[in-house]
Design an enzyme around this catalytic site. Structure first.
Site, mmCIF file in Angstrom:
data_model
loop_
_atom_site.group_PDB
_atom_site.id
_atom_site.type_symbol
_atom_site.label_atom_id
_atom_site.label_comp_id
_atom_site.label_asym_id
_atom_site.label_seq_id
_atom_site.Cartn_x
_atom_site.Cartn_y
_atom_site.Cartn_z
ATOM 1 N N GLY A 54 0.851 -1.186 0.000
ATOM 2 C CA GLY A 54 0.000 0.000 0.000
ATOM 3 C C GLY A 54 0.884 1.233 0.000
ATOM 4 C CB CYS A 81 5.426 -3.859 0.011
ATOM 5 S SG CYS A 81 6.179 -2.256 -0.317
ATOM 6 C CE1 TYR A 82 1.226 1.229 5.542
ATOM 7 C CE2 TYR A 82 -0.355 -0.581 5.494
ATOM 8 C CZ TYR A 82 0.074 0.633 6.018
ATOM 9 O OH TYR A 82 -0.653 1.239 7.008
ATOM 10 C CG HIS A 169 5.791 -5.553 -4.580
ATOM 11 N ND1 HIS A 169 4.507 -5.467 -4.093
ATOM 12 C CD2 HIS A 169 6.385 -4.372 -4.286
ATOM 13 C CE1 HIS A 169 4.319 -4.281 -3.543
ATOM 14 N NE2 HIS A 169 5.452 -3.591 -3.644
ATOM 15 C CD GLU A 171 2.978 -8.515 -5.218
ATOM 16 O OE1 GLU A 171 3.862 -9.128 -4.589
ATOM 17 O OE2 GLU A 171 2.616 -7.361 -4.931
ATOM 18 N N GLY A 224 -22.776 -11.881 -25.429
ATOM 19 C CA GLY A 224 -21.828 -12.418 -26.405
ATOM 20 C C GLY A 224 -20.402 -12.174 -25.959
ATOM 21 N N GLY A 225 -20.203 -11.419 -24.872
ATOM 22 C CA GLY A 225 -18.865 -11.239 -24.305
ATOM 23 C C GLY A 225 -18.437 -12.508 -23.586
ATOM 24 C CG ASP A 227 -16.706 -11.830 -18.028
ATOM 25 O OD1 ASP A 227 -15.743 -12.558 -18.325
ATOM 26 O OD2 ASP A 227 -16.592 -10.660 -17.639
ATOM 27 C CB SER A 229 -20.053 -16.454 -23.809
ATOM 28 O OG SER A 229 -20.479 -15.384 -24.599
ATOM 29 C CE LYS A 366 -12.611 -10.929 -19.639
ATOM 30 N NZ LYS A 366 -13.941 -10.307 -19.558
#
Ligand code: XMP
Length: 508
Positions: A54, A81-82, A169, A171, A224-225, A227, A229, A366
């Site tokens: 943060g 980190c923070y 970090h 990640e 039709g996107g 997610d 779908s 996603k």
């Protein structure tokens, strides 16, 4: 129920990335606000807790702190980190501004391979540092397990209390062995079993949907996107015969897209309702040139069509939508009762008969949604599609929207996308825009006065900013010559080399 890692958010920009890294290690993860109470944590019953980074200084009164009891729950903690400064400060250590310079960028570290965090690793590691404060006095019972030239406590541990911290970090990709370090925390410290995988999850999601819905019917707003779908594919497997998908084709889709969406769902065990509403959208848009007004009209028209369709399905009790985890995190996690103001479909009807929401993907990222989609049999081409704005080509046609202009744009866009694919040019989003500028040309012995097509290809990770992609001139040349030769009404092609900011990705 899979083991869970709880990630507590202190305002860092990488909370989602941490959650994804944990899941990549086959451990389920969730993100909650850093002010969670110990009781709420007990209810979640995580096998470990990760505190995010943060931008604040822990010694500032207004900086985000957590209940210190969290460190006495007997649950392993990893601060990042923070988060590591907060951990140290909360249990009696001292955190101060770095005396010389703040450390930023990829930094060489020496790590202690005796620690469970660095077991079986080389003692020379690289960590991405980004800090202006550091731990100057360790809390009692802690020792340093990594240092850099400028930071003697680049990583700390208290084995007995299972409290760990890293100043860098792990990640991000710039920490090359970061995922291994996270994995070590999960498996060596928290006792992870690796019981999270998308195959098992699919079965669990299906079970949950069945339990929630029972014999009732569900209406899914299918844009039709990706997610919505994937949501449709999952629901059609979970509750065959009880699912009604309403896909509103506003006539502003890319070339063949409406048919592609239909083909993807035609053979599934669901009631697929395609509403061909092009005429009514074009009528409503007739003569409108202002971009914001176009958006509003498209959004409002969508809602009207959707409402009319849902009235034809009176026994539907649940509304399903493809909400995913970033949508939930962004809205602070207290999202349960709100109907997502769906970016892709322009808002959902408010006065309908639904008694509940079905959002099976609300725990997924996603990339996980994409994997699940493939697992469920959606083609890779389909699940890897780039984002497409809800108002469709309506935001890619400058000036008045007419049938003729839609046709020109659909054809030009299809050619550009074909050439990008054929030449394997990488871009996160690419498309054609139809400008409102016409220019003089000559074809054979005839003078033409046709539209100018603009091509755009951008590189971005979050779509908040972007850089243009330097598509090779040869590829642009081929696309340009194909467009002016093959598309009636397209007379000239230009390439957009503007970043965001100052430009937006779409033209209007
Ligand atoms: P801009 O143009 O704001 O676009 O830089 C950022 C991203 O959002 C998409 N976009 C939209 N998506 N409805 C949508 O569903 C919209 O009205 C809309 N406007 C922009 C755009 O394609 C890009 O990915």
């Amino acid at each position: 129920m899979a083991q869970t890692i709880l990630i507590l958010d202190f305002g860092g920009q990488y909370k989602e990335l941490i959650a994804r890294r944990v899941r990549e290690c086959n451990v389920y993860s969730i993100v909650k606000s850093g002010d969670i109470t110990p009781n709420e944590i007990r209810e979640i019953n995580p096998i470990g807790i990760i505190l995010t980074g943060g931008p604040n200084s822990v010694y500032d009164e207004n900086s985000p702190h957590c209940d210190k009891e969290i460190f006495n729950l007997g649950i392993p903690v990893l601060g990042i980190c923070y988060g590591t400064q907060l951990l140290a400060w909360s249990v009696g250590g001292t955190v101060e501004a770095c005396s010389n310079l703040s450390e930023y960028g990829k930094t060489d570290m020496i790590v202690d391979t005796e620690s469970l965090l660095y077991k079986d690793m080389d003692e020379n590691q690289i960590g991405l540092m980004s800090h202006t404060d550091q731990i100057t006095v360790l809390p009692e019972g802690f020792r340093s397990i990594a240092h850099t030239d400028n930071c003697k406590n680049a990583s700390i541990e208290n084995i007995d209390r299972k409290l760990y911290g890293v100043q860098y970090h792990p990640e991000v990709e710039s920490t090359p062995n970061g995922t291994q370090i996270i994995r070590n925390f999960l498996y060596n410290v928290c006792g992870a079993l690796g019981d999270y995988n998308l195959k098992d999850l699919e079965a669990k999601l299906i079970e949950d949907v069945r339990a929630q819905v029972g014999d009732e019917h569900v209406l899914l707003a299918l844009s039709g996107g990706v997610d919505s779908s994937v949501c449709a594919a999952l629901l059609s497997k979970a509750i065959p015969g009880q699912l009604h998908c309403v896909f509103v084709d506003h006539g502003l889709m890319r070339k063949n897209e409406g048919d592609e969406v239909e083909a993807a769902f035609a053979n599934k065990d669901l009631d697929f309702i395609r509403v061909n509403a092009k005429d009514r959208f074009l009528k409503a848009l007739d003569g409108v040139v202002d971009p914001e007004q176009k958006r509003k009209i498209i959004g409002a028209e969508f809602v009207k069509v959707f409402e009319a369709e849902s009235e034809k399905l009176p026994n539907v009790k649940f509304l399903a939508q493809g909400t995913i985890y970033p949508d939930v995190i962004e809205s602070g996690g207290s999202h349960a009762a709100t109907i997502k103001s769906h970016h892709n479909v322009g808002g959902l009807p408010k006065n309908m008969q639904f008694t509940g929401l079905v959002e099976p993907l609300r725990g997924l990222f996603k990339d996980e949604v994409r994997i699940l989609g493939r697992q469920l049999g959606l083609s890779a081409d389909y699940v890897d599609r780039q984002p497409f704005p809800g108002p469709g080509l309506g935001v890619r046609i400058m000036g008045e929207i007419t049938e003729e202009k839609i046709k020109i744009l659909q054809e030009a866009d299809a050619i550009f996308r074909e050439e990008m694919k054929k030449n394997q040019i990488k871009a996160d989003q690419f498309f054609a825009v139809l400008t409102d500028t016409r220019s003089v040309g000559v074809v054979g012995d005839f003078r033409t006065f046709d539209y100018t097509v603009a091509l755009r290809a951008v590189k971005t990770s979050d779509f908040m900013t972007c850089e243009y992609v330097p598509v090779p001139h040869e590829v642009l040349g081929i696309a340009s010559s194909r467009i002016v030769n093959e598309v009636d009404g397209a007379g000239r092609v230009v390439y957009d080399i503007t970043g965001k900011p100052p430009a937006t990705i779409e033209w209007c």
